[in-house]
Design an enzyme around this catalytic site. Structure first.
Site, PDB file in Angstrom:
ATOM      1  N   GLU A 125     -27.858  11.057  12.436  1.00 24.22           N
ATOM      2  CA  GLU A 125     -27.184  12.081  11.598  1.00 24.22           C
ATOM      3  C   GLU A 125     -28.121  12.567  10.489  1.00 24.22           C
ATOM      4  OE1 GLU A 125     -23.005  11.904  10.879  1.00 24.22           O
ATOM      5  OE2 GLU A 125     -22.721  10.594  12.609  1.00 24.22           O
ATOM      6  N   ARG A 171     -21.462  12.433   7.297  1.00 26.35           N
ATOM      7  CA  ARG A 171     -22.451  11.514   6.710  1.00 26.35           C
ATOM      8  C   ARG A 171     -21.828  10.441   5.813  1.00 26.35           C
ATOM      9  NH1 ARG A 171     -27.145  16.170   6.218  1.00 26.35           N
ATOM     10  NH2 ARG A 171     -27.896  15.908   8.349  1.00 26.35           N
ATOM     11  N   ARG A 195     -25.595 -24.786   4.455  1.00 20.29           N
ATOM     12  CA  ARG A 195     -26.942 -25.259   4.791  1.00 20.29           C
ATOM     13  C   ARG A 195     -27.483 -26.153   3.657  1.00 20.29           C
ATOM     14  NH1 ARG A 195     -30.905 -26.584   8.374  1.00 20.29           N
ATOM     15  NH2 ARG A 195     -32.968 -25.877   7.707  1.00 20.29           N
ATOM     16  N   ALA A 205     -35.506  18.994  19.307  1.00 17.94           N
ATOM     17  CA  ALA A 205     -34.728  19.439  18.146  1.00 17.94           C
ATOM     18  C   ALA A 205     -33.954  18.249  17.586  1.00 17.94           C
ATOM     19  CB  ALA A 205     -33.773  20.568  18.534  1.00 17.94           C
TER      20      ALA A 205
END
Ligand code: COS
Length: 384
Positions: A363, A242, A267, A129
């Site tokens: 979720e 959520r 860089r 589930a």
């Protein structure tokens, strides 16, 4: 972007940011490597009262809401998505009590959660589930003034570390999902055990384990709401939690962007920093824009929750869907900008990429979020 936060919310965000940058960032790689639960950090969050930001003052909290919880989750996730989950998972486990608990239950459990003395966890998922949350098999049988729980919950965040578990179980099989009920189960209750700690791709500082109930006796007073309300309690919990996953995703995305930005300025290739190349600039611009859009959506939905809007499943699913897809894309792009260094564990970019992935899964997978969004859109059209 100015989100017009209140002074208290800005203070909460700044405090969470300070802790995240000064205390979590330096140890994030360590906890990722060792997969230990970051109790020293939980202690710092507790001492700073951050566990209580969304808990009403009468239960020992600071009286804020879901937005406050999101602000903290985002800042912690910007440093480490795994450590942040000790905090966010507690929020998830607490919401059923906060939203549907009785006065007695709130008085008994919320003050300790608010003070960070006890963490919480939410137990819905089972082996068979996941997306189909209505297919849970864990049962709760009433016997006198107790419920007897049997079954196994899977992939439970904070399992083993948390003291308070909100658990969805079937009290009347014949009624399907209307026969589910929600319970509070305290760690240490006889008949409650934990499975082995799962080994994960990302969020490795968070504890994920099974929670196993074998004739586990829970006082009837620990039933949340009424028998048969368990599925609704779970769904309402997810509607409110959520936006928190969205906030976690925004934090992870922002953390990845922070790395890529820093790197691109220092860089040097072909005699200039790579940030001077338009190819890199356009990637950075897209990353920043997408994160800001995800943040705006997450905060707006959190504000809906705090304003007491009853029906917000669609918006909540949209925030989670959008922010988690953004986090994944931004994290992949951060690694790309950093090239070979991005792929190495010496830099945090690859960890953000691993951490981002789960936000598209838990979720409710993003496929499920799309189902929820579409179903609600169609329902709204029918109402017209
Ligand atoms: N709020 C209130 N009620 C809700 C609801 C919500 N957000 N979502 C669904 N319901 C109700 C429905 O109204 C319906 O009631 P009726 O039968 O009275 O009409 C009932 O619950 C079943 O809804 P639905 O038919 O949409 O359920 P499905 O069996 O199709 O399941 C769910 C769909 C909601 C389970 C699925 O979309 C989902 O969200 N799955 C992911 C679960 C999840 O997030 N798991 C992670 C666990 S915790 S980390």
């Amino acid at each position: 972007m100015d989100y017009m936060l209140t002074d208290t919310q800005a203070m909460i965000r700044d405090l969470a940011r300070k802790i995240a940058q000064e205390k979590i960032k330096p140890v994030a790689a360590h906890y990722d490597e060792t997969e230990e639960f970051a109790w020293p950090i939980m202690k710092i969050l507790a001492e700073s009262d951050l566990f209580g930001v969304y808990i009403p003052e009468q239960y020992g909290g600071l009286g804020g809401g879901i937005l406050d919880m999101c602000l903290v989750t985002e800042e912690l996730s910007r440093a480490c998505g795994g450590i942040a989950l000790g905090y966010a998972g507690t929020g998830l486990g607490t919401l059923p009590i906060l939203q549907h608990g009785s006065e007695e239950q709130k008085k008994k459990y919320l003050p300790d959660i608010a003070k960070g003395k006890r963490l919480a966890a939410f137990c819905l998922t089972e082996a068979e589930a996941g997306s189909d949350a209505g297919a849970i098999k864990t049962t709760a049988r009433k016997e006198g003034d107790k419920y007897i729980l049997n079954g196994t919950k899977q992939w439970i965040t904070n399992a083993g570390e948390a003291e308070i578990y909100t658990v969805i179980a079937i009290t009347d099989k014949a009624k399907g999902i209307r026969g589910a009920s929600a319970f509070i189960v305290e760690k240490g209750t006889k008949g409650m055990e934990f499975g082995k700690k799962e080994k994960k791709m990302g969020i490795r500082a968070s504890a994920t384990r099974e929670v196993i109930f074998t004739d586990c006796e829970v006082p009837a007073a620990n039933l949340i709401s009424r028998e048969g309300m368990g599925f609704i309690v779970a769904m309402k919990t997810l509607d409110t939690s959520r936006p928190g996953v969205a906030a976690q995703a925004v934090g992870i995305g922002q953390g990845a962007l922070d790395c890529a930005l820093d790197y691109s300025r220092t860089r040097v290739q072909f005699g200039v920093p790579i940030s001077s190349f338009q190819a890199v600039q356009h990637m950075l611009a897209d990353m920043g824009t997408q994160i800001e859009a995800a943040r705006a959506l997450a905060y707006s939905v959190a504000r809906m929750a705090d304003a007491g809007v009853k029906s917000m499943s669609k918006e909540s699913a949209m925030a989670k869907l959008f922010a988690s897809d953004v986090a994944m894309k931004v994290a992949v792009d951060a690694v790309q900008i950093m090239g070979g260094y991005g792929y190495m564990r010496d830099y945090p970019a690859e960890k953000f990429m691993r951490d981002a992935k789960i936000t598209q899964i838990y979720e409710g997978t993003n496929q499920i979020q799309r189902n929820v969004i579409a179903a609600n859109m169609i329902k709204e059209t029918l109402k017209k």
